[in-house]
Design an enzyme around this catalytic site. Structure first.
Site, PDB file in Angstrom:
ATOM      1  N   ASP A   1       6.611   3.729   3.382  1.00  0.00           N
ATOM      2  CA  ASP A   1       5.835   3.612   4.370  1.00  0.00           C
ATOM      3  C   ASP A   1       5.668   2.356   4.960  1.00  0.00           C
ATOM      4  OD1 ASP A   1       5.389   6.597   4.787  1.00  0.00           O
ATOM      5  OD2 ASP A   1       4.094   6.287   2.684  1.00  0.00           O
TER       6      ASP A   1
ATOM      7  N   CYS B   1       5.346   6.664  -0.486  1.00  0.00           N
ATOM      8  CA  CYS B   1       4.727   8.051  -0.364  1.00  0.00           C
ATOM      9  C   CYS B   1       4.799   8.319  -1.762  1.00  0.00           C
ATOM     10  CB  CYS B   1       5.600   8.938   0.581  1.00  0.00           C
ATOM     11  SG  CYS B   1       5.066  10.596   0.436  1.00  0.00           S
TER      12      CYS B   1
ATOM     13  N   VAL C   1     -10.517 -15.445   0.586  1.00  0.00           N
ATOM     14  CA  VAL C   1      -9.467 -15.080  -0.215  1.00  0.00           C
ATOM     15  C   VAL C   1      -8.387 -16.180   0.310  1.00  0.00           C
ATOM     16  CG1 VAL C   1      -8.648 -13.370   1.761  1.00  0.00           C
ATOM     17  CG2 VAL C   1      -7.703 -13.344  -0.664  1.00  0.00           C
ATOM     18  N   GLU C   2      -7.680 -16.527  -0.727  1.00  0.00           N
ATOM     19  CA  GLU C   2      -6.547 -17.640  -0.639  1.00  0.00           C
ATOM     20  C   GLU C   2      -5.240 -16.758   0.021  1.00  0.00           C
ATOM     21  OE1 GLU C   2      -3.070 -19.695  -0.401  1.00  0.00           O
ATOM     22  OE2 GLU C   2      -3.471 -18.211  -1.994  1.00  0.00           O
TER      23      GLU C   2
ATOM     24  N   HIS D   1      -1.600   6.665   2.739  1.00  0.00           N
ATOM     25  CA  HIS D   1      -1.850   5.574   3.637  1.00  0.00           C
ATOM     26  C   HIS D   1      -3.438   5.420   3.185  1.00  0.00           C
ATOM     27  CE1 HIS D   1       1.925   6.433   5.109  1.00  0.00           C
ATOM     28  NE2 HIS D   1       1.575   6.866   6.197  1.00  0.00           N
ATOM     29  N   GLU D   2      -4.161   6.379   3.568  1.00  0.00           N
ATOM     30  CA  GLU D   2      -5.835   6.286   3.479  1.00  0.00           C
ATOM     31  C   GLU D   2      -6.202   5.569   1.924  1.00  0.00           C
ATOM     32  OE1 GLU D   2      -4.430   9.847   5.717  1.00  0.00           O
ATOM     33  OE2 GLU D   2      -3.968   8.931   3.846  1.00  0.00           O
TER      34      GLU D   2
END
Length: 165
Positions: free
Chosen positions: A63, A56, A78-79, A97-98
């Site tokens: 989080d 946070c 993507v590996e 978070h967003e």
């Protein structure tokens, strides 16, 4: 075909590397790609990442989330080990978070230029509220742009039953 596969593997520096170092700070440069062997076909690749953590930006508290990353590759993919190390690099990153979910999507778009990608972060509750950001992208001017719009509009049409997450 086998020769081409071996050439691709030589370009991957993290896969099978026993001396892997883990970055504790946000680091998109760790991401690596390999060539899609089936570019003539549309198909989904889905990563379930149940141990994602970030901090946070206000409290510094961790989080925790499960990230669902689904994409339809075009030329590059993507590996998975590099993706794991990249996600690990968020452990000391202070981001809401967003923002974190959108950063991940932006980095994967820049890396792979996929036909379609979506990321859904399901964060555990803090203060009695869980936040589940969803973002997606479809390559402009293609059917995947329309697919992204449709999936966004209908994304949470049938919400899950949350009892103790």
């Amino acid at each position: 075909m086998a020769e081409r596969d071996e050439d691709q593997l030589e370009d991957l520096s993290l896969l099978g590397n026993q001396a892997t170092s883990y970055s504790f700070d946000y680091d998109p440069t760790v991401l690596e790609t390999f060539e899609n062997n089936h570019p003539q076909r549309d198909y989904f690749v889905k990563f379930n990442c149940p141990e994602f953590t970030t901090l946070c930006p206000k409290t510094g508290q961790p989080d925790f989330a499960t990230l669902y990353i689904s994409y339809i590759p075009d030329i590059n993919m993507v590996e998975s080990k590099s993706l794991k190390l990249y996600l690990f690099s968020f452990r000391n990153h202070g981001g809401f978070h967003e923002d974190s979910v959108n950063m991940i999507m932006n980095d994967l778009i820049d890396l792979m230029d996929p036909r379609y990608i979506e990321i859904w972060g399901k964060f555990t509750p803090r203060g009695g509220i869980s936040i589940d950001p969803f973002c997606n992208y479809g390559k402009p001017g293609t059917k995947f742009e329309q697919m992204a719009e449709h999936r966004m509009i209908n994304h949470d049409l049938y919400p899950e039953h949350v009892d103790n997450r």
